[in-house]
Design an enzyme around this catalytic site. Structure first.
Site, mmCIF file in Angstrom:
data_model
loop_
_atom_site.group_PDB
_atom_site.id
_atom_site.type_symbol
_atom_site.label_atom_id
_atom_site.label_comp_id
_atom_site.label_asym_id
_atom_site.label_seq_id
_atom_site.Cartn_x
_atom_site.Cartn_y
_atom_site.Cartn_z
ATOM 1 N N ARG A 81 30.017 46.060 42.756
ATOM 2 C CA ARG A 81 31.346 45.941 42.155
ATOM 3 C C ARG A 81 31.290 46.253 40.660
ATOM 4 O O ARG A 81 32.203 46.888 40.120
ATOM 5 C CB ARG A 81 31.885 44.531 42.402
ATOM 6 C CG ARG A 81 33.346 44.374 42.061
ATOM 7 C CD ARG A 81 33.892 43.061 42.569
ATOM 8 N NE ARG A 81 33.285 41.917 41.893
ATOM 9 C CZ ARG A 81 33.476 40.655 42.251
ATOM 10 N NH1 ARG A 81 34.257 40.357 43.268
ATOM 11 N NH2 ARG A 81 32.895 39.675 41.592
ATOM 12 N N LYS A 183 36.746 44.440 37.716
ATOM 13 C CA LYS A 183 36.581 43.222 36.921
ATOM 14 C C LYS A 183 36.423 43.613 35.453
ATOM 15 O O LYS A 183 35.326 43.630 34.900
ATOM 16 C CB LYS A 183 35.365 42.445 37.427
ATOM 17 C CG LYS A 183 35.610 40.955 37.475
ATOM 18 C CD LYS A 183 34.584 40.230 38.290
ATOM 19 C CE LYS A 183 34.688 38.742 38.083
ATOM 20 N NZ LYS A 183 35.871 38.143 38.723
ATOM 21 N N GLU A 219 47.493 38.095 44.031
ATOM 22 C CA GLU A 219 46.470 37.060 43.840
ATOM 23 C C GLU A 219 46.816 36.250 42.599
ATOM 24 O O GLU A 219 47.863 36.456 41.988
ATOM 25 C CB GLU A 219 45.083 37.683 43.740
ATOM 26 C CG GLU A 219 44.902 38.647 42.568
ATOM 27 C CD GLU A 219 43.445 39.097 42.392
ATOM 28 O OE1 GLU A 219 42.533 38.279 42.611
ATOM 29 O OE2 GLU A 219 43.235 40.255 42.018
HETATM 30 C C1 LIG Z 1 36.290 37.508 39.901
HETATM 31 C C2 LIG Z 1 37.664 37.511 40.468
HETATM 32 C C3 LIG Z 1 37.948 36.986 41.747
HETATM 33 C C4 LIG Z 1 36.924 36.283 42.580
HETATM 34 O O1 LIG Z 1 35.885 37.089 43.007
HETATM 35 P P1 LIG Z 1 34.530 36.458 43.565
HETATM 36 O O2 LIG Z 1 33.666 37.640 43.802
HETATM 37 O O3 LIG Z 1 34.859 35.747 44.827
HETATM 38 O O4 LIG Z 1 34.029 35.528 42.523
HETATM 39 C C5 LIG Z 1 39.244 37.105 42.219
HETATM 40 N N1 LIG Z 1 40.230 37.688 41.484
HETATM 41 C C6 LIG Z 1 39.985 38.175 40.257
HETATM 42 C C7 LIG Z 1 41.108 38.802 39.506
HETATM 43 C C8 LIG Z 1 38.704 38.119 39.717
HETATM 44 O O5 LIG Z 1 38.485 38.611 38.490
#
Ligand SMILES: *Cc1c(COP(=O)(O)O)cnc(C)c1O
Length: 340
Positions: A81, A183, A219
């Site tokens: 990722r 991210k 989300e």
């Molecule tokens: C990091 C993140 C998550 C959660 O991801 P994980 O891999 O489960 O820790 C969900 N939404 C956003 C916007 C994120 O930045």
């Protein structure tokens, strides 16, 4: 020797440990990388990250299992990722195999900071990279710093996972075809105002709708959403290019389908469907699953049937199975647990 820390009373804040990991990208290649005891970064006032926010990050944890091993959960997916995030930001991806090796190296070097089994605390691992050299015209940097810092953090839920209340904000998290799926630090910069506003109004989180039509569930600022319906038989989770692909959510969906015999629907989810849901949870590395008891849409209240007292029964089963796998109490699917 384990550090003399009251692990159970740690909160989610930064504390310097012994070592960080650092690697520099220069002249078209990554150097060999090393551990460092220097927890500061010095760079040009005109560094690309400072002017144009060219940065991305990851988050994962190391912890002690029931039988005393120190492990990480699926770090290969964080590596993948982060490489995706880097490519979208015109940054050179840090090689995925080296990412996993660097995680191992920095955790090993800070082994005394890994909290013991049963404390609820974990060693939070934060890989990140940014455009390092000076850039004044808008363009990508050509030198980059990749670092990993680790810091011990306490149990996310002190005294059990209490359901939270989320609101529908008037802000969007990510543009259609934008950067919601990676991210990037910039996705968090823009979420600071909406989250502070939510807190001032008495809500725990923002539940963002799709930016194009505001009719579909996306989300929260930092966690994906799952719903349970059909008397606990179906898990529904929103699908959209502007949702960050959570590793926790992907793992939960796998568990639901392959271990709990549930049906999993990964598809666009209309906000108008939410009243059909029985349980709702927010999932991410930090909290694993945080139950939602109520949604507030500009004063219109949607009560989730599982209520405000505790996690719904199916959410609890998913939570117990995933944390059981992570802690070594339940046999893990192949490749999920990575021993340091
Ligand atoms: C990091 C993140 C998550 C959660 O991801 P994980 O891999 O489960 O820790 C969900 N939404 C956003 C916007 C994120 O930045």
């Amino acid at each position: 020797m384990a550090k003399d820390i009251d692990w159970g009373s740690l909160d989610f804040s930064y504390r310097e440990t012994d070592y960080s990991y650092v690697s520099m990208y220069k002249d078209g290649k990554w150097d060999e990388g090393k551990l460092t005891g220097d927890h500061t970064v010095t760079m040009s006032e005109c560094a690309c990250v400072l002017q144009y926010s060219q940065s991305c990050f990851e988050g994962l944890k190391a912890y002690t299992t029931e039988d005393g091993r120190i492990v990480c959960f699926r770090p290969d997916l964080n590596a993948q990722r982060m490489a995706d995030s880097a490519r979208r930001l015109e940054m050179p991806p840090f090689p995925e195999d080296r990412f996993v090796d660097a995680v191992r190296e920095v955790v090993k070097a800070n082994i005394d900071w890994v909290p013991p089994y049963g404390s609820g605390a974990t060693l939070y691992i934060r890989p990140y990279m940014f455009g390092y050299n000076s850039v004044i015209g808008v363009k990508p940097a050509d030198e980059y710093m990749f670092r990993i810092l680790v810091t011990p953090v306490g149990p996310y839920f002190k005294g059990g996972a209490k359901p939270v209340v989320v609101r529908i904000p008037d802000f969007d998290r990510a543009a259609p075809h934008g950067t919601g799926g990676i991210k990037a630090g910039l996705n968090y910069a823009m979420s600071l105002h909406p989250i502070m506003e939510a807190h001032r109004e008495g809500f725990n989180e923002n539940m963002y709708l799709d930016p194009a039509t505001r009719t579909k569930v996306e989300e929260t600022g930092g966690a994906n959403i799952i719903f349970i319906k059909d008397h606990g038989k179906t898990l529904v989770t929103p699908k959209s290019d502007s949702i960050l692909p959570s590793i926790t959510r992907r793992s939960i969906c796998w568990i639901a389908e392959n271990m709990l015999g549930m049906k999993v629907e990964h598809r666009p989810v209309l906000f108008s469907e939410v009243p059909e849901m029985e349980e709702m949870g927010l999932c991410g590395t930090a909290a694993v699953i945080s139950p939602v008891g109520q949604i507030n849409d500009h004063g219109r209240i949607i009560n989730i049937p599982s209520g405000m007292d505790e996690m719904g029964p199916t959410t609890k089963k998913l939570y117990d199975t995933l944390t059981g796998i992570q802690m070594g109490r339940i046999k893990a699917p192949e490749g999920w647990i990575f021993e340091v």
